[in-house]
Write a protein that holds these residues in place. Structure first.
Motif, PDB file in Angstrom:
ATOM      1  N   TYR A   5       1.188 -17.290   5.528  1.00 21.75           N
ATOM      2  CA  TYR A   5       1.848 -18.294   4.381  1.00 21.75           C
ATOM      3  C   TYR A   5       0.988 -19.380   4.550  1.00 21.75           C
ATOM      4  CZ  TYR A   5       5.462 -14.471   3.533  1.00 21.75           C
ATOM      5  OH  TYR A   5       6.155 -13.441   3.617  1.00 21.75           O
ATOM      6  N   PHE A   6       1.171 -20.150   3.463  1.00 17.21           N
ATOM      7  CA  PHE A   6       0.655 -21.451   3.349  1.00 17.21           C
ATOM      8  C   PHE A   6       1.753 -22.592   3.766  1.00 17.21           C
ATOM      9  CE2 PHE A   6      -2.198 -19.732   0.091  1.00 17.21           C
ATOM     10  CZ  PHE A   6      -3.196 -19.894   0.830  1.00 17.21           C
ATOM     11  N   VAL A  23      -1.255 -21.606  -6.698  1.00 19.92           N
ATOM     12  CA  VAL A  23      -0.713 -21.476  -5.368  1.00 19.92           C
ATOM     13  C   VAL A  23       0.472 -21.603  -5.144  1.00 19.92           C
ATOM     14  CG1 VAL A  23      -1.438 -24.047  -4.866  1.00 19.92           C
ATOM     15  CG2 VAL A  23      -1.840 -22.223  -3.170  1.00 19.92           C
ATOM     16  N   SER A  24       0.883 -20.831  -4.131  1.00 18.20           N
ATOM     17  CA  SER A  24       2.456 -20.904  -3.712  1.00 18.20           C
ATOM     18  C   SER A  24       2.432 -20.738  -2.001  1.00 18.20           C
ATOM     19  CB  SER A  24       3.277 -19.765  -4.239  1.00 18.20           C
ATOM     20  OG  SER A  24       2.748 -18.589  -3.869  1.00 18.20           O
ATOM     21  N   LYS A  58     -11.925 -22.144   5.070  1.00 17.82           N
ATOM     22  CA  LYS A  58     -11.741 -21.151   5.812  1.00 17.82           C
ATOM     23  C   LYS A  58     -10.268 -21.266   6.850  1.00 17.82           C
ATOM     24  CE  LYS A  58     -13.513 -18.001   9.344  1.00 17.82           C
ATOM     25  NZ  LYS A  58     -14.652 -17.798  10.208  1.00 17.82           N
ATOM     26  N   SER A  59     -10.310 -22.559   7.333  1.00 13.73           N
ATOM     27  CA  SER A  59      -9.048 -22.847   8.236  1.00 13.73           C
ATOM     28  C   SER A  59      -7.873 -22.623   7.450  1.00 13.73           C
ATOM     29  CB  SER A  59      -9.248 -24.266   8.754  1.00 13.73           C
ATOM     30  OG  SER A  59      -9.497 -25.321   7.892  1.00 13.73           O
ATOM     31  N   ILE A  60      -7.733 -23.079   5.941  1.00 15.82           N
ATOM     32  CA  ILE A  60      -6.492 -22.892   5.399  1.00 15.82           C
ATOM     33  C   ILE A  60      -6.296 -21.623   4.820  1.00 15.82           C
ATOM     34  CG2 ILE A  60      -5.226 -23.715   3.239  1.00 15.82           C
ATOM     35  CD1 ILE A  60      -6.546 -26.367   3.931  1.00 15.82           C
ATOM     36  N   LEU A  61      -7.304 -20.884   4.265  1.00 23.40           N
ATOM     37  CA  LEU A  61      -7.325 -19.693   3.603  1.00 23.40           C
ATOM     38  C   LEU A  61      -7.201 -18.547   4.663  1.00 23.40           C
ATOM     39  CD1 LEU A  61      -9.681 -20.040   0.664  1.00 23.40           C
ATOM     40  CD2 LEU A  61      -7.346 -20.459   0.548  1.00 23.40           C
ATOM     41  N   GLY A  62      -8.158 -18.411   5.431  1.00 25.04           N
ATOM     42  CA  GLY A  62      -8.304 -17.465   6.303  1.00 25.04           C
ATOM     43  C   GLY A  62      -9.204 -16.594   6.268  1.00 25.04           C
ATOM     44  N   LYS A  63      -9.751 -15.845   7.176  1.00 21.86           N
ATOM     45  CA  LYS A  63     -11.047 -15.108   6.888  1.00 21.86           C
ATOM     46  C   LYS A  63     -10.512 -13.841   6.188  1.00 21.86           C
ATOM     47  CE  LYS A  63     -13.969 -12.476  10.075  1.00 21.86           C
ATOM     48  NZ  LYS A  63     -14.194 -11.425   9.022  1.00 21.86           N
TER      49      LYS A  63
END
Length: 144
Positions: A5-6, A23-24, A58-63
């Motif tokens: 989750y963000f 975005v949520s 990438k640090s926010i979205l994730g790999k």
């Protein structure tokens, strides 16, 4: 909250990006412009580099989220399918309320586009069938 989750801060950061349609805390939808940009730059740059340069780190979205989006878009492009997001029209549950005139027009446009693609596909099949059918030999009656 869950691992994928963000946070509220990340949602606010992503919401300001021009390539983010929605975005949520649970998910993100990218604009068609970004998907086309990605396909254009794929192969020339690394996948993560394309996202980073677009302000989608990438640090926010994730790999995993980046890899899945990349795979999906490349697959659609290779199949010559549209990159347009079709989830809204394919939710599975029929709408019980009356549609607005704009929604009716949008659905009809989508249906027309689908039928055009289907007709083009059928034309190509017929063309290929004609090309590869054996030639009929002349009958003996017509030979003088």
């Amino acid at each position: 909250m869950g691992v994928n989750y963000f946070t509220d801060e990340q949602v606010e950061y992503l919401r300001k990006n021009k390539y983010v349609k929605h975005v949520s805390n649970k998910g993100i939808t990218y604009t068609l412009e970004f998907k086309e940009l990605f396909i254009d730059q794929y192969g020339k740059k690394r996948v993560y580099q394309i996202f980073e340069e677009a302000g989608l780190p990438k640090s926010i979205l994730g790999k995993k989220r980046i890899d899945q989006a990349s795979y999906s878009w490349r697959k659609k492009f290779e199949e010559k399918s549209s990159l347009v997001d079709t989830r809204k029209g394919n939710s599975g549950r029929p709408i019980t309320r009356d549609l607005t005139p704009e929604e009716i027009i949008e659905r009809q446009k989508f249906q027309i586009e689908t039928l055009k693609q289907e007709n083009e596909f059928l034309r190509q099949i017929r063309r290929l069938e004609r090309r590869y059918q054996p030639k009929k030999s002349p009958s003996k009656k017509n030979i003088k």
